[in-house]
Enzyme design. Structure first.
Site, PDB file in Angstrom:
ATOM      1  CG  HIS A   1       7.196 -16.647   2.989  1.00 47.48           C
ATOM      2  ND1 HIS A   1       7.074 -16.572   1.626  1.00 47.48           N
ATOM      3  CD2 HIS A   1       5.981 -16.284   3.488  1.00 47.48           C
ATOM      4  CE1 HIS A   1       5.837 -16.181   1.302  1.00 47.48           C
ATOM      5  NE2 HIS A   1       5.163 -15.982   2.420  1.00 47.48           N
TER       6      HIS A   1
ATOM      7  CG  HIS B   1      10.375 -22.923   1.362  1.00 43.19           C
ATOM      8  ND1 HIS B   1      11.341 -22.676   0.415  1.00 43.19           N
ATOM      9  CD2 HIS B   1       9.526 -21.861   1.319  1.00 43.19           C
ATOM     10  CE1 HIS B   1      11.093 -21.512  -0.164  1.00 43.19           C
ATOM     11  NE2 HIS B   1      10.003 -21.002   0.358  1.00 43.19           N
TER      12      HIS B   1
END
Length: 443
Positions: free
Chosen positions: A210, A257
């Site tokens: 991402h 993350h």
């Protein structure tokens, strides 16, 4: 203390899940009461029951066959790779709380993994503007955004820029997905992290793709358009950090993350762009003009796919990689046939840099019409190809097709389904739909 020790300590600190949980807490996200001990699971279930409705409750109680549902802790447990090292792919780092509608201070799961049945955790949210802002940020790296963004560029803004954005996106995402399967770092542990989204939880964590997409797209947009179009450079200098920061911070906010993952994704993307950006024009010109470009494109993308698909056991990463490669191959092949049929209209050199056209009712109406007609066509193509490829692959490889979710986890089904379906989607975006626009007079 040596520089290696300092670097190791810094890396360990940036990878610490407590920092992710601290960022979530700072942004107004807290663990659910059932997890923190503020209330028992039965009380939480009672509070949700009046809002959940009977169909949702029955769905939670019964599995697909009507029998008792398997425990969620067993969802998506993939074996570790041979040879040791790294976490087993697909292993969840925390048990997700049951899905139910949100109370006034509680956010439900953002996405549900249709392949694993895994759902995001419920969480207390006290800052709703940030919640919706980071929902937007994380969607900037999901399929829905790509399905709208690239066609909009190709159909309405600048086909050349759109095609070259796709070339960069495919390269960055492919390298990012392969690097994840090589490094094999797990997602941040939950607890302490609250997993608001688990759609990609079966993949590894390092680097954040991402963050890579959120870095590559805005930077490439500025590099490809500045000098080709007339606009102040300050617009691009504002766009890049805002877009990139929003996507990167959203992944930490969602609990998907660590800080190190997004920093590594950002730096990795800068390195990829520095090495490969000078070749983007050459690649795009080759795709359009070379006699055997379609055969080379398809062969190269298949070869890249075969290499990456052998890296890991099942996870959403394998299907996503096939989808990325298939889309890139389809868009590149479509641009070749569009060029050969003379549907590509490139302005003469003396018109550069291009001036922004005046917004008129006719111009706006055609743009809206192109998006509506084009997206309906693309979605129909995707649905048709999905209905054809999955049963056909199951029949060829003798795989039961009564449970599509399980069937799609087989490599023999997943790869042809993703590659062929999204290859046709990409081909439609750059050839079939523009030809349709030309035929009905709205190109």
């Amino acid at each position: 203390m040596s520089w290696r020790q300092r670097l190791g300590r810094l890396v360990g600190s940036l990878q610490d899940p407590q920092k992710v949980a601290g960022f979530q807490l700072l942004c107004g996200v807290e663990a659910p009461a059932a997890a923190t001990g503020a209330g028992g699971p039965q009380e939480d279930e009672k509070a949700e029951a009046p809002l959940a409705g009977e169909p949702r409750r029955r769905e939670r109680q019964l599995g697909a066959s009507g029998g008792p549902q398997q425990p969620r802790s067993e969802c998506n447990q993939c074996p570790a790779k041979p040879g040791g090292g790294g976490a087993p792919n697909g292993v969840r780092n925390g048990r997700a709380t049951e899905l139910g509608p949100a109370s006034p201070r509680r956010a439900g799961a953002l996405r549900r993994n249709s392949l694993t049945g895994e759902e995001g955790q419920l969480a207390h949210v006290s800052n709703w503007p940030l919640y919706y802002l980071f929902c937007l940020g994380t969607e900037l790296g999901n399929e829905l955004f790509y399905m709208l963004f690239f066609p909009f560029w190709i159909w309405n803004l600048d086909a050349l820029v759109g095609r070259r954005l796709v070339v960069i996106w495919v390269l960055v995402m492919y390298l990012g997905q392969c690097t994840k399967d090589i490094i094999r770092w797990p997602r941040p542990a939950s607890p302490p992290v609250v997993k608001l989204e688990v759609f990609y939880n079966s993949e590894y964590s390092m680097p954040s793709t991402h963050a890579m997409s959120g870095t590559a797209i805005p930077i490439s947009m500025v590099l490809l358009t500045y000098g080709r179009w007339q606009y102040p450079l300050i617009y691009g200098l504002i766009l890049v950090p805002c877009w990139c920061s929003l996507v990167c911070l959203s992944r930490i906010y969602m609990g998907m993350h660590s800080i190190l993952d997004v920093i590594a994704g950002f730096l990795y993307t800068i390195l990829i762009l520095a090495i490969f950006y000078p070749f983007v024009d050459l690649i795009d010109n080759f795709n359009q003009t070379h006699k055997y470009a379609p055969l080379i494109i398809i062969g190269l993308h298949l070869a890249l796919g075969i290499f990456s698909f052998t890296l890991d056991t099942w996870s959403t990463s394998r299907g996503d990689t096939a989808q990325i490669l298939g889309s890139g191959a389809g868009i590149a092949c479509g641009s070749h046939f569009t060029y050969k049929m003379g549907l590509t209209l490139e302005p003469p050199l003396n018109m550069f840099p291009l001036a922004r056209p005046l917004i008129s009712v006719t111009l706006l109406g055609k743009a809206i019409l192109r998006i509506l007609i084009g997206m309906v066509f693309v979605l129909v193509v995707r649905d048709i190809m999905k209905r054809i490829t999955i049963p056909l692959a199951c029949k060829i490889f003798n795989i039961p097709c009564d449970d599509v979710r399980k069937a799609r986890q087989h490599m023999e089904v997943e790869l042809p389904y993703r590659y062929i379906t999204y290859g046709m989607v990409g081909f439609s975006i750059t050839f079939l739909v523009p030809y349709l626009f030309f035929f009905i007079g709205i190109s």
